[in-house]
Motif scaffolding. Structure first.
Motif, PDB file in Angstrom:
ATOM      1  N   ASN A  51       0.832  -1.218   0.000  1.00 55.92           N
ATOM      2  CA  ASN A  51       0.000   0.000   0.000  1.00 55.92           C
ATOM      3  C   ASN A  51       0.852   1.248   0.000  1.00 55.92           C
ATOM      4  OD1 ASN A  51      -2.590  -0.745  -0.213  1.00 55.92           O
ATOM      5  ND2 ASN A  51      -3.007  -0.833   1.997  1.00 55.92           N
ATOM      6  N   GLU A  52       1.835   1.218   0.890  1.00 58.50           N
ATOM      7  CA  GLU A  52       2.706   2.387   1.013  1.00 58.50           C
ATOM      8  C   GLU A  52       3.509   2.593  -0.267  1.00 58.50           C
ATOM      9  OE1 GLU A  52       6.061   4.041   4.089  1.00 58.50           O
ATOM     10  OE2 GLU A  52       4.827   2.359   4.770  1.00 58.50           O
ATOM     11  N   ASN A  65       2.613   1.782  -3.305  1.00 56.41           N
ATOM     12  CA  ASN A  65       1.727   2.334  -4.342  1.00 56.41           C
ATOM     13  C   ASN A  65       1.534   3.839  -4.142  1.00 56.41           C
ATOM     14  OD1 ASN A  65       1.439  -0.118  -5.563  1.00 56.41           O
ATOM     15  ND2 ASN A  65      -0.451  -0.660  -4.500  1.00 56.41           N
ATOM     16  N   GLN A  66       1.318   4.224  -2.898  1.00 53.56           N
ATOM     17  CA  GLN A  66       1.094   5.656  -2.623  1.00 53.56           C
ATOM     18  C   GLN A  66       2.336   6.480  -2.955  1.00 53.56           C
ATOM     19  OE1 GLN A  66      -0.178   5.974   1.466  1.00 53.56           O
ATOM     20  NE2 GLN A  66      -2.030   4.774   1.078  1.00 53.56           N
ATOM     21  N   ARG A  67       3.488   5.960  -2.513  1.00 59.22           N
ATOM     22  CA  ARG A  67       4.749   6.686  -2.716  1.00 59.22           C
ATOM     23  C   ARG A  67       5.067   6.813  -4.202  1.00 59.22           C
ATOM     24  NH1 ARG A  67       8.016  10.426  -0.823  1.00 59.22           N
ATOM     25  NH2 ARG A  67      10.233  10.010  -0.963  1.00 59.22           N
ATOM     26  N   GLN A  82       2.965   6.864  -6.703  1.00 59.64           N
ATOM     27  CA  GLN A  82       2.072   7.854  -7.311  1.00 59.64           C
ATOM     28  C   GLN A  82       2.597   9.269  -7.051  1.00 59.64           C
ATOM     29  OE1 GLN A  82      -0.309   7.182  -9.358  1.00 59.64           O
ATOM     30  NE2 GLN A  82      -0.133   4.972  -9.046  1.00 59.64           N
ATOM     31  N   VAL A  83       2.967   9.524  -5.801  1.00 63.36           N
ATOM     32  CA  VAL A  83       3.458  10.863  -5.415  1.00 63.36           C
ATOM     33  C   VAL A  83       4.720  11.207  -6.197  1.00 63.36           C
ATOM     34  CG1 VAL A  83       4.490  12.178  -3.516  1.00 63.36           C
ATOM     35  CG2 VAL A  83       2.442  10.797  -3.112  1.00 63.36           C
ATOM     36  N   GLU A 117       3.573  10.786 -14.773  1.00 67.96           N
ATOM     37  CA  GLU A 117       2.507   9.818 -14.462  1.00 67.96           C
ATOM     38  C   GLU A 117       2.114   9.001 -15.685  1.00 67.96           C
ATOM     39  OE1 GLU A 117       1.854  13.346 -13.433  1.00 67.96           O
ATOM     40  OE2 GLU A 117       0.384  13.110 -11.801  1.00 67.96           O
TER      41      GLU A 117
END
Lengths: 237, 407
Positions: free
Chosen positions: A119-120, A122-124, A126-127, A135
């Motif tokens: 999860n982390e 994926n978030q990182r 994206q950022v 992107e």
């Protein structure tokens, strides 16, 4: 201020038994968190060697290098690898992305090595891809990216592990003027947004102009260390 | 999981090289599996032929008989004994025999011969004696007539034809005088000159009567599906029957045949060794190229914080995948090839076929489809691949990232 790098009396000599070459000669260096520093000097002045020593890729013959409270000269080879994984981000001149992995996978790799949760990650990811403005290229292989794009992915990879310091060895050397400008904008933005410490070795005047501190090396010694204001027009995306 | 994914992706980073390496492993497995399958098939065929000539796969005698083959070292035929041998797993059939020597005469010609008293039905199941008849007929199942089957060489030497009379003189059980005359009911041909010149068959009861040895046997001859579990079967039988009997395999009875097979296998091992060496160089070449191509990248991985044991793990998985894929595809292709060669064996022609036929062998090269041949070849190539993959692993273990990333 928060001290990130504190190095004392660093000396590194190559070929000590045959024809000794002193690459770094009794260097003292002190960097605070969030600095954006350029190491400059002619070829053979010791810029890359100093970066390798700070990054724990090489060991000094004498002196101590303390990074965020850890004396890395006292660490074993295995401990150094672990230290680099958690504290140092590298950006190399030749991009050095893994060709069989997509841009996203290249950035994910370092977090997977750190054992970060999916999860982390994926978030990182994206950022970071938003920060480097790529992107739309997230699943593209390095071979299908331009040099500038590859180097932006390399920067994202270096930042993915949330390092204490990012070391960039001639990051713009293989880039055209526009790509180099874009990369510098991104790095300056990340430096501000994430308050990460950046050190570049460079010959590139554009990089030198953007640095807030310029350290000049000649024959392995620091000859000047000046603070300056970034005056170049930034292209913020 | 991501290590496996990375290894799999690395496998395809240079498709041509991967395909060349996979092809090398694939062809090596096919070649070695087919060669070994043919070799095993030929030896199986050879052994089957040899044991069906006379000896059978295993023989049971009274202890000490093999060293001193005389009637006095015979044993009583007992139903319980026969049953315990027949019921043993792996044993297909059991044939009782009484064997001794005699002088055979016709007119004024005399020749020494070996008299073998047989049970026609069980003997035929093991040695296919009825197939070797070239003149006349085989014994009926419960033959009690005074009839004899003569080997072709012996019949020629004695100038005997069908329905002629052969006279036998010998020493019977416990020194009794043995003499009798028998009608030649058939002539058999053996490929082996040794057997063809001296064998004379009588129905077992007729032979026992001739030797004054009622219900006496000198051996039980056993046939099996194959000789794969021969030694263990012989050992188990020996345990079951006890020290009163000796249980011998064909290898113990025909050591020269076993020696011949060992010698032939030895030369095949050398050929296989050369084959493996070539495969080894092929795989090693790939690893060398891979290391040269990825030196910079591997140095970078160490630099950014990938522990060496993880890189070694990726390389190991890559090597295993290389070899495993090559082996599996090779085995999958080898199976139909060897199966085809088993169903349609390579057949000799011309003089070579004549020589084989003369010795009683069918002139064919059948293949064996024993599953262990494929498993063994797969394991050999796999182990070889893994052993060779130690090279890139050692290189990584000793790798200094700064040196590796120097151009």
């Amino acid at each position: 201020m928060d001290t990130i790098i504190d190095a004392h009396h660093i000396t590194k000599t190559y070929n000590p038994k045959t024809i000794p070459v002193v690459a770094v000669n009794d260097v003292h260096l002190h960097l605070e968190r969030g600095e954006f520093t350029a190491l400059v000097g002619p070829s053979g002045s010791g810029k890359t060697t100093l970066l390798n020593l700070i990054g724990g890729l090489d060991k000094p013959d004498t002196g101590n290098i303390i990074i965020h409270g850890t004396d890395i000269t006292k660490l074993s080879a295995n401990q150094l690898i672990d230290f680099r994984l958690r504290n140092i981000g590298f950006v190399f001149q030749a991009f050095n992305l893994i060709p069989v992995l997509s841009a996203r996978e290249n950035v994910e790799l370092i977090m997977q090595l750190q054992g970060v949760s999916r999860n982390e990650i994926n978030q990182r990811v994206q950022v970071l891809f938003r920060q480097i403005g790529m992107e739309d290229k997230i699943n593209t292989r390095p071979s299908q990216l331009s040099g500038g794009q590859q180097q932006r992915v390399a920067v994202a990879r270096a930042l993915a592990s949330r390092p204490q310091v990012v070391l960039a060895d001639e990051p713009t050397a293989n880039l055209d003027s526009k790509s180099a400008g874009n990369l510098l904008d991104i790095m300056a933005k990340l430096n501000q947004e994430e308050n990460m410490t950046f050190i570049f070795s460079t010959h590139d005047q554009r990089v030198i102009e953007r640095a807030r501190r310029v350290i000049t090396l000649v024959d392995g010694k620091i000859v000047t260390d000046t603070a300056q204001v970034d005056t170049s027009p930034a292209v913020h995306g | 999981m991501w290590l496996l994914k990375l290894a799999w992706k690395n496998l395809w980073r240079n498709r041509s090289r991967t395909l060349i390496t996979l092809s090398a492993i694939f062809f090596a497995v096919i070649l070695s599996a087919t060669t070994n399958s043919l070799q095993d098939g030929v030896f199986d065929h050879f052994i089957r032929n040899m044991v069906s000539f006379y000896s059978g796969y295993i023989q049971v005698h009274k202890d000490g008989y093999w060293d001193q083959q005389v009637l006095d070292n015979g044993f009583e035929r007992r139903a319980s004994l026969e049953e315990s041998i027949t019921n043993h797993s792996g044993v297909i059939s059991v044939a009782p025999r009484i064997e001794s020597y005699a002088l055979a005469s016709a007119e004024d010609i005399t020749k020494g011969c070996m008299v073998v008293g047989i049970d026609p039905k069980t003997e035929n199941a093991i040695t296919f004696l009825s197939d070797k008849i070239v003149q006349g007929t085989y014994f009926s199942d419960n033959e009690v007539q005074k009839v004899a089957l003569l080997s072709e060489g012996l019949a020629n030497r004695l100038n005997l034809n069908l329905n002629d009379t052969v006279i036998l003189i010998s020493q019977g059980y416990h020194g009794a005088m043995a003499a009798g005359k028998y009608r030649v009911s058939g002539i058999v041909h053996f490929g082996s000159p040794q057997l063809n010149d001296q064998l004379l068959y009588l129905p077992i009861t007729v032979a026992q009567e001739f030797y004054s040895a009622e219900n006496l046997l000198t051996s039980y001859v056993l046939s099996m599906n194959s000789d794969k579990n021969l030694k263990s079967t012989a050992q188990e039988l020996q345990t079951t029957l006890g020290k009163e009997y000796e249980v011998m395999t064909w290898m113990e009875m025909l050591p020269e045949v076993e020696q011949h097979i060992k010698t032939d296998k030895g030369s095949m091992y050398i050929i296989s060794g050369v084959l493996y060496l070539l495969i080894g160089f092929g795989i090693f070449g790939t690893f060398l190229m891979m290391m040269a191509e990825r030196r910079f990248e591997l140095g970078m991985l160490i630099a950014i914080g990938m522990k060496k044991h993880k890189i070694v793990m990726v390389l190991l998985v890559e090597s295993v995948l290389y070899v495993l894929v090559g082996c599996l595809v090779g085995i999958c292709i080898s199976i139909p090839i060897t199966w085809y060669l088993k169903v349609n064996p390579i057949r000799f022609g011309g003089d070579m076929a004549e020589i084989y036929l003369q010795y009683g062998f069918e002139p064919i090269f059948p293949a064996s489809t024993d599953v262990w041949i494929f498993i063994t070849q797969g394991i050999i190539v796999l182990v070889m691949g893994l052993a060779l993959s130690l090279y890139p692993m050692m290189k990584v273990w000793r790798m200094d990232p700064v040196t590796a990333m120097k151009k």
